[in-house]
Design a protein around this motif. Sequence first.
Motif, PDB file in Angstrom:
ATOM      1  N   ASN A  99      26.772 -19.307 -72.772  1.00  0.00           N
ATOM      2  CA  ASN A  99      26.075 -18.010 -72.776  1.00  0.00           C
ATOM      3  C   ASN A  99      24.957 -17.966 -71.750  1.00  0.00           C
ATOM      4  O   ASN A  99      24.072 -17.122 -71.810  1.00  0.00           O
ATOM      5  N   LEU A 100      24.997 -18.898 -70.793  1.00  0.00           N
ATOM      6  CA  LEU A 100      23.928 -18.954 -69.787  1.00  0.00           C
ATOM      7  C   LEU A 100      24.472 -19.423 -68.442  1.00  0.00           C
ATOM      8  O   LEU A 100      25.241 -20.380 -68.360  1.00  0.00           O
ATOM      9  N   LEU A 101      24.039 -18.731 -67.392  1.00  0.00           N
ATOM     10  CA  LEU A 101      24.293 -19.150 -66.013  1.00  0.00           C
ATOM     11  C   LEU A 101      22.951 -19.246 -65.299  1.00  0.00           C
ATOM     12  O   LEU A 101      22.098 -18.365 -65.456  1.00  0.00           O
ATOM     13  N   ILE A 102      22.743 -20.318 -64.541  1.00  0.00           N
ATOM     14  CA  ILE A 102      21.505 -20.489 -63.782  1.00  0.00           C
ATOM     15  C   ILE A 102      21.843 -20.561 -62.299  1.00  0.00           C
ATOM     16  O   ILE A 102      22.643 -21.385 -61.867  1.00  0.00           O
ATOM     17  N   GLU A 103      21.238 -19.661 -61.539  1.00  0.00           N
ATOM     18  CA  GLU A 103      21.422 -19.617 -60.098  1.00  0.00           C
ATOM     19  C   GLU A 103      20.204 -20.262 -59.437  1.00  0.00           C
ATOM     20  O   GLU A 103      19.086 -19.766 -59.576  1.00  0.00           O
ATOM     21  N   TYR A 104      20.398 -21.383 -58.744  1.00  0.00           N
ATOM     22  CA  TYR A 104      19.299 -22.094 -58.100  1.00  0.00           C
ATOM     23  C   TYR A 104      19.216 -21.720 -56.622  1.00  0.00           C
ATOM     24  O   TYR A 104      20.217 -21.742 -55.908  1.00  0.00           O
ATOM     25  N   ARG A 105      18.002 -21.423 -56.175  1.00  0.00           N
ATOM     26  CA  ARG A 105      17.776 -21.158 -54.763  1.00  0.00           C
ATOM     27  C   ARG A 105      16.479 -21.856 -54.348  1.00  0.00           C
ATOM     28  O   ARG A 105      15.444 -21.693 -54.985  1.00  0.00           O
ATOM     29  N   SER A 106      16.539 -22.642 -53.267  1.00  0.00           N
ATOM     30  CA  SER A 106      15.372 -23.377 -52.796  1.00  0.00           C
ATOM     31  C   SER A 106      15.066 -23.028 -51.349  1.00  0.00           C
ATOM     32  O   SER A 106      15.971 -22.908 -50.521  1.00  0.00           O
ATOM     33  N   ALA A 107      13.777 -22.883 -51.046  1.00  0.00           N
ATOM     34  CA  ALA A 107      13.352 -22.621 -49.671  1.00  0.00           C
ATOM     35  C   ALA A 107      13.266 -23.912 -48.862  1.00  0.00           C
ATOM     36  O   ALA A 107      13.043 -23.865 -47.646  1.00  0.00           O
ATOM     37  N   ASP A 108      13.434 -25.053 -49.526  1.00  0.00           N
ATOM     38  CA  ASP A 108      13.402 -26.360 -48.850  1.00  0.00           C
ATOM     39  C   ASP A 108      12.160 -26.525 -47.983  1.00  0.00           C
ATOM     40  O   ASP A 108      12.227 -27.008 -46.844  1.00  0.00           O
ATOM     41  N   GLY A 109      11.023 -26.107 -48.531  1.00  0.00           N
ATOM     42  CA  GLY A 109       9.762 -26.268 -47.816  1.00  0.00           C
ATOM     43  C   GLY A 109       9.494 -25.246 -46.743  1.00  0.00           C
ATOM     44  O   GLY A 109       8.506 -25.354 -46.006  1.00  0.00           O
ATOM     45  N   ARG A 110      10.331 -24.218 -46.644  1.00  0.00           N
ATOM     46  CA  ARG A 110      10.161 -23.179 -45.614  1.00  0.00           C
ATOM     47  C   ARG A 110       9.890 -21.834 -46.297  1.00  0.00           C
ATOM     48  O   ARG A 110      10.806 -21.114 -46.678  1.00  0.00           O
ATOM     49  N   PRO A 111       8.626 -21.480 -46.484  1.00  0.00           N
ATOM     50  CA  PRO A 111       8.280 -20.270 -47.236  1.00  0.00           C
ATOM     51  C   PRO A 111       8.838 -18.992 -46.652  1.00  0.00           C
ATOM     52  O   PRO A 111       9.005 -18.002 -47.368  1.00  0.00           O
ATOM     53  N   GLU A 112       9.147 -18.980 -45.351  1.00  0.00           N
ATOM     54  CA  GLU A 112       9.695 -17.763 -44.745  1.00  0.00           C
ATOM     55  C   GLU A 112      11.075 -17.417 -45.310  1.00  0.00           C
ATOM     56  O   GLU A 112      11.563 -16.292 -45.130  1.00  0.00           O
ATOM     57  N   ARG A 113      11.704 -18.348 -46.012  1.00  0.00           N
ATOM     58  CA  ARG A 113      13.036 -18.102 -46.576  1.00  0.00           C
ATOM     59  C   ARG A 113      12.968 -17.409 -47.943  1.00  0.00           C
ATOM     60  O   ARG A 113      13.985 -16.922 -48.431  1.00  0.00           O
ATOM     61  N   PHE A 114      11.796 -17.373 -48.556  1.00  0.00           N
ATOM     62  CA  PHE A 114      11.692 -16.859 -49.915  1.00  0.00           C
ATOM     63  C   PHE A 114      12.186 -15.420 -50.057  1.00  0.00           C
ATOM     64  O   PHE A 114      12.859 -15.080 -51.032  1.00  0.00           O
ATOM     65  N   ALA A 115      11.840 -14.564 -49.121  1.00  0.00           N
ATOM     66  CA  ALA A 115      12.200 -13.152 -49.239  1.00  0.00           C
ATOM     67  C   ALA A 115      13.713 -12.980 -49.311  1.00  0.00           C
ATOM     68  O   ALA A 115      14.227 -12.279 -50.203  1.00  0.00           O
ATOM     69  N   ASP A 116      14.442 -13.623 -48.410  1.00  0.00           N
ATOM     70  CA  ASP A 116      15.901 -13.497 -48.418  1.00  0.00           C
ATOM     71  C   ASP A 116      16.514 -14.092 -49.694  1.00  0.00           C
ATOM     72  O   ASP A 116      17.463 -13.535 -50.253  1.00  0.00           O
ATOM     73  N   LEU A 117      15.960 -15.200 -50.143  1.00  0.00           N
ATOM     74  CA  LEU A 117      16.481 -15.832 -51.361  1.00  0.00           C
ATOM     75  C   LEU A 117      16.222 -14.957 -52.582  1.00  0.00           C
ATOM     76  O   LEU A 117      17.066 -14.846 -53.474  1.00  0.00           O
ATOM     77  N   ALA A 118      15.048 -14.325 -52.620  1.00  0.00           N
ATOM     78  CA  ALA A 118      14.733 -13.430 -53.735  1.00  0.00           C
ATOM     79  C   ALA A 118      15.667 -12.216 -53.726  1.00  0.00           C
ATOM     80  O   ALA A 118      16.149 -11.783 -54.787  1.00  0.00           O
TER      81      ALA A 118
END
Length: 328
Positions: free
Chosen positions: A63-82
């Motif tokens: 009853n649960l799915l977890i989607e993991y997304r990491s910026a790997d230390g590069r904060p500029e990637r957060f917007a696209d991952l979000a």
Amino acid sequence: MDRRVFIVGGVAALITPVGVRAQQAGRVYRIGVLEVVGMAANSENLSAFRQRLRELGYVEGQNLLIEYRSADGRPERFADLAIELVGLKVDVIVTRGTPAAFAAKRVTGTTPIVMASSGEPAAEGIVASLARPGGNVTGFHILAPPELGGQRLQLLKEAVPGASRVGILWNPADIQPPLIVRETERVARAMGVQLKSFELQRRLDAFDQAFEAALMGQVDAFIVVEDYLTFTNRTRIVDFASTSRLPAIYGLREFVDSGGLMSYGSDRRDLFRRSAGYIHRIFNGAKPADLPVQEPTKFELVINRKTAKALGLTIPPSLLARADQVIE
């Protein structure tokens, strides 16, 4: 109708865990995790997070799915991952680190966001206030009370009794480090310790400059104040301490996991477990705006005995006995 059967059935319904009832409803919940480091570096925190979810009745693959997304230390990637997580229609986004929370908030004003660990979200403008966050963001901040700065100096002196000149590495651009530094300075004066401040200025060679200054200042030991900048550069900092043979204490246990000597700070695993509890409440109708942002309640001392031996240090038994974990 047998009244006894009715009562037993009613009691059974009342004591059935809410999570189990969620399973019975047949709904599959989807959680998005947005973090600054990869899963390997965050594995212990995520394990605590998943365990607490299981205790609450949420089982991955059922009853649960977890989607993991990491910026790997590069904060500029957060917007696209979000944006990617919102596009997957997750029911809630869990963030680690202030930049991740900022990015998620900018992308969505409706999907609930739970900060598993953040800086000072009210001062940073992520929430209206800690008591009444408002909007779609709530969770937990990792800010250590300033007095932990003095306590870290005392612990470092216990480990290295001969240290009379101690360096402190910190980022003046962040909110909490200056408070910790001021308290550390106060305690250093009382202890007769000379504290040398090494600020990380906003420039590409900030760490090189700070490290060079530390070596020229001939410090006997080192304190590293936690924030996003020092955390994402923890391997570099630990390597410097190792090659320079400088005993150091850090604000987060991840530094010790990377080979650092010792750490004293908020227990991230506990914060991730508590975040699972907030998610459970949101899944059952609570609004993030009504859930106060909470502070750490558990702090841990971690000592890397292997690193101590490499530095030629013998950690006093009394200090080892007080450690929450000793890495051999």
